[in-house]
Design a protein around this motif. Sequence first.
Motif, PDB file in Angstrom:
ATOM      1  N   PHE A  61       0.528  -1.023  -0.099  1.00 62.55           N
ATOM      2  CA  PHE A  61       0.136   0.039   0.081  1.00 62.55           C
ATOM      3  C   PHE A  61       0.661   1.467  -0.027  1.00 62.55           C
ATOM      4  N   GLY A  62       2.058   1.338   0.024  1.00 61.84           N
ATOM      5  CA  GLY A  62       3.019   2.333   0.136  1.00 61.84           C
ATOM      6  C   GLY A  62       3.679   2.663  -1.052  1.00 61.84           C
ATOM      7  N   SER A  63       5.062   2.671  -1.147  1.00 63.32           N
ATOM      8  CA  SER A  63       5.882   3.135  -2.143  1.00 63.32           C
ATOM      9  C   SER A  63       5.489   2.100  -3.296  1.00 63.32           C
ATOM     10  N   GLY A  64       5.127   0.854  -2.988  1.00 64.45           N
ATOM     11  CA  GLY A  64       5.017  -0.076  -3.949  1.00 64.45           C
ATOM     12  C   GLY A  64       3.557   0.204  -4.669  1.00 64.45           C
ATOM     13  N   SER A  65       2.843   1.116  -3.954  1.00 61.20           N
ATOM     14  CA  SER A  65       1.511   1.500  -4.678  1.00 61.20           C
ATOM     15  C   SER A  65       1.409   2.987  -4.723  1.00 61.20           C
ATOM     16  N   LYS A  66       0.308   3.542  -4.198  1.00 62.14           N
ATOM     17  CA  LYS A  66      -0.075   4.852  -4.350  1.00 62.14           C
ATOM     18  C   LYS A  66      -0.104   5.540  -2.851  1.00 62.14           C
ATOM     19  N   GLY A  67      -0.074   4.828  -1.641  1.00 65.48           N
ATOM     20  CA  GLY A  67      -0.666   5.140  -0.373  1.00 65.48           C
ATOM     21  C   GLY A  67       0.693   6.061   0.211  1.00 65.48           C
ATOM     22  N   CYS A  68       1.859   5.786  -0.207  1.00 62.52           N
ATOM     23  CA  CYS A  68       2.935   6.650   0.451  1.00 62.52           C
ATOM     24  C   CYS A  68       3.845   7.037  -0.497  1.00 62.52           C
ATOM     25  N   VAL A  69       4.482   8.380   0.018  1.00 59.44           N
ATOM     26  CA  VAL A  69       5.346   9.043  -0.936  1.00 59.44           C
ATOM     27  C   VAL A  69       6.526   9.157  -0.264  1.00 59.44           C
ATOM     28  N   PRO A  70       7.647   8.473  -0.722  1.00 58.49           N
ATOM     29  CA  PRO A  70       8.938   8.860  -0.127  1.00 58.49           C
ATOM     30  C   PRO A  70       9.396  10.304  -0.020  1.00 58.49           C
ATOM     31  N   ASP A  71       9.965  10.987   0.958  1.00 57.07           N
ATOM     32  CA  ASP A  71      10.422  12.136   0.898  1.00 57.07           C
ATOM     33  C   ASP A  71       9.398  13.145   0.953  1.00 57.07           C
ATOM     34  N   ALA A  72       7.883  12.864   1.076  1.00 57.10           N
ATOM     35  CA  ALA A  72       7.081  13.876   1.212  1.00 57.10           C
ATOM     36  C   ALA A  72       7.263  14.930   2.234  1.00 57.10           C
ATOM     37  N   LYS A  73       6.725  15.994   2.073  1.00 60.21           N
ATOM     38  CA  LYS A  73       6.883  17.296   3.229  1.00 60.21           C
ATOM     39  C   LYS A  73       5.575  17.235   3.915  1.00 60.21           C
ATOM     40  N   ILE A  74       5.514  17.504   5.283  1.00 60.19           N
ATOM     41  CA  ILE A  74       4.314  17.599   5.780  1.00 60.19           C
ATOM     42  C   ILE A  74       3.793  19.147   5.844  1.00 60.19           C
ATOM     43  N   GLU A  75       2.664  19.425   5.276  1.00 58.40           N
ATOM     44  CA  GLU A  75       2.115  20.724   5.540  1.00 58.40           C
ATOM     45  C   GLU A  75       1.426  20.930   6.854  1.00 58.40           C
ATOM     46  N   LYS A  76       1.706  21.864   7.491  1.00 54.27           N
ATOM     47  CA  LYS A  76       1.171  22.150   8.836  1.00 54.27           C
ATOM     48  C   LYS A  76       0.232  23.296   8.813  1.00 54.27           C
ATOM     49  N   LEU A  77      -1.232  22.943   8.721  1.00 49.72           N
ATOM     50  CA  LEU A  77      -2.085  24.107   8.504  1.00 49.72           C
ATOM     51  C   LEU A  77      -2.280  25.381   9.551  1.00 49.72           C
ATOM     52  N   ASP A  78      -2.746  26.515   9.304  1.00 49.30           N
ATOM     53  CA  ASP A  78      -3.123  27.512  10.252  1.00 49.30           C
ATOM     54  C   ASP A  78      -4.120  26.941  10.925  1.00 49.30           C
ATOM     55  N   SER A  79      -4.063  27.284  12.265  1.00 51.49           N
ATOM     56  CA  SER A  79      -5.319  26.736  13.221  1.00 51.49           C
ATOM     57  C   SER A  79      -5.177  28.243  14.207  1.00 51.49           C
ATOM     58  N   ARG A  80      -6.495  28.340  14.607  1.00 54.22           N
ATOM     59  CA  ARG A  80      -6.877  29.536  15.611  1.00 54.22           C
ATOM     60  C   ARG A  80      -6.776  28.989  17.233  1.00 54.22           C
ATOM     61  N   PHE A  81      -6.544  27.586  17.318  1.00 54.45           N
ATOM     62  CA  PHE A  81      -6.316  27.029  18.577  1.00 54.45           C
ATOM     63  C   PHE A  81      -4.910  26.694  18.811  1.00 54.45           C
ATOM     64  N   GLU A  82      -4.564  27.375  19.847  1.00 54.32           N
ATOM     65  CA  GLU A  82      -3.008  27.286  20.423  1.00 54.32           C
ATOM     66  C   GLU A  82      -2.562  25.879  20.531  1.00 54.32           C
ATOM     67  N   ALA A  83      -3.502  24.858  21.310  1.00 53.55           N
ATOM     68  CA  ALA A  83      -2.699  23.637  21.599  1.00 53.55           C
ATOM     69  C   ALA A  83      -3.281  22.582  20.699  1.00 53.55           C
ATOM     70  N   SER A  84      -3.598  23.007  19.444  1.00 53.73           N
ATOM     71  CA  SER A  84      -4.043  22.120  18.574  1.00 53.73           C
ATOM     72  C   SER A  84      -3.341  22.248  17.253  1.00 53.73           C
ATOM     73  N   GLN A  85      -3.017  21.381  16.448  1.00 59.55           N
ATOM     74  CA  GLN A  85      -2.547  21.373  15.069  1.00 59.55           C
ATOM     75  C   GLN A  85      -3.183  20.377  14.103  1.00 59.55           C
ATOM     76  N   THR A  86      -3.192  20.832  12.995  1.00 58.52           N
ATOM     77  CA  THR A  86      -3.881  19.917  12.003  1.00 58.52           C
ATOM     78  C   THR A  86      -2.709  19.842  11.048  1.00 58.52           C
ATOM     79  N   TRP A  87      -2.300  18.791  10.398  1.00 59.59           N
ATOM     80  CA  TRP A  87      -1.352  18.541   9.313  1.00 59.59           C
ATOM     81  C   TRP A  87      -1.987  17.780   8.112  1.00 59.59           C
ATOM     82  N   ASN A  88      -1.488  18.172   6.982  1.00 62.31           N
ATOM     83  CA  ASN A  88      -1.536  17.463   5.717  1.00 62.31           C
ATOM     84  C   ASN A  88      -0.189  16.740   5.538  1.00 62.31           C
ATOM     85  N   ALA A  89      -0.288  15.237   5.759  1.00 64.22           N
ATOM     86  CA  ALA A  89       1.049  14.674   5.732  1.00 64.22           C
ATOM     87  C   ALA A  89       1.448  14.284   4.266  1.00 64.22           C
ATOM     88  N   ASN A  90       0.698  14.668   3.315  1.00 66.68           N
ATOM     89  CA  ASN A  90       0.848  14.382   1.760  1.00 66.68           C
ATOM     90  C   ASN A  90       1.414  13.058   1.516  1.00 66.68           C
TER      91      ASN A  90
END
Length: 365
Positions: A61-90
Amino acid sequence: MSELFKVVPEATHNALVEAAYKHRGYNQDEAAYAAKFSAYASTHGIRTHNALKALHLDHLFGSGSKGCVPDAKIEKLDSRFEASQTWNANRKLGQATAYEALETCIELADKYGIGQVSVDNAFHYLWGGGYVMEAAKRGYIAYTNCTAALAEVVPFMGKYPTLGTNPHSWGFPTTDAVGFPIVIDWATSVIAMGRVQQIAREGGTLPPNAAVDKDGNPTTDPKAAAALIPFGAHKGYGLSLINEIVGGFIGGSLPTVRNRAWEIEDEKHTACFYFQVIHPDAMNSGAFAKGRDQAANVKAVIDDILGHGNENCLLPGQIEAGAAAKTQENGGLLFSIAEIEAFNELAVECGLEPWDAERFQTAKS
């Protein structure tokens, strides 16, 4: 131990695992996180989520398929909540993403008392218990859940698999109280699909009410099993449903297309996971009986549960702690001959010299 195990130095194990991941295109940091996590699982006797399982999932399911991308970069999204973060792991490697999410939660908990990270577009991080155990050993209360790679569990009274095995993992800092962190870590199906496949190979039968056939009828024939059943009937179903709903709030895909049906291009096919870490001081009322402090009070609660004739009961995490002690006693990671042969297949894949099982010490029983 009845099965023969060999003692593989952790550095030898990690070098091969890192090489295998780098051979598949992952960067050095990702490969190092994967090796670290695999060694941690093996140290604690988690053979179902060791490096062999991790690399097999990557192949399927990973690099042998489409489920995981080697060397991908995490995108950390803006949040109005200081103790919470939401990420797009790409679709970054799950272990690397999970370790970073855990460290971020700990930093937030140190500052705010509690921290949470929700991760979208993730690849499966394997043994959730390993991450919360790490946090608990460092003095924190931690929780994580994730959506499984595939939907292979039927809902309560259903016949078509629309849920994952969907694990929940809690870790508690109880080393002072009992000698190890209590780690409550479970999948929400009666039995794992890998176990079904193992029983089929060995010619055995499944426990009752663990699986259904293609028509949705209960079966104990592992070769006829088409899907799994939640443990505890409606209770396990509800716990499994939690993961899918949490994933839905984060942005997760439909479970029936996750890591499959890639031709449906307007749907997402990735997993989600969620981490929460709590600093124990943030929960401290200070109003403990008989002048106890928080640590003494936790110990008193556990002692009461295991008293009254219950002294021989196990605590969650106790078996893993025993496995870690056995690993330390032997001075290396313990693998069966069959597992060493599987590692050697990875060595050949990477163009490395296979391990010679004879040169490894036999583990003490």
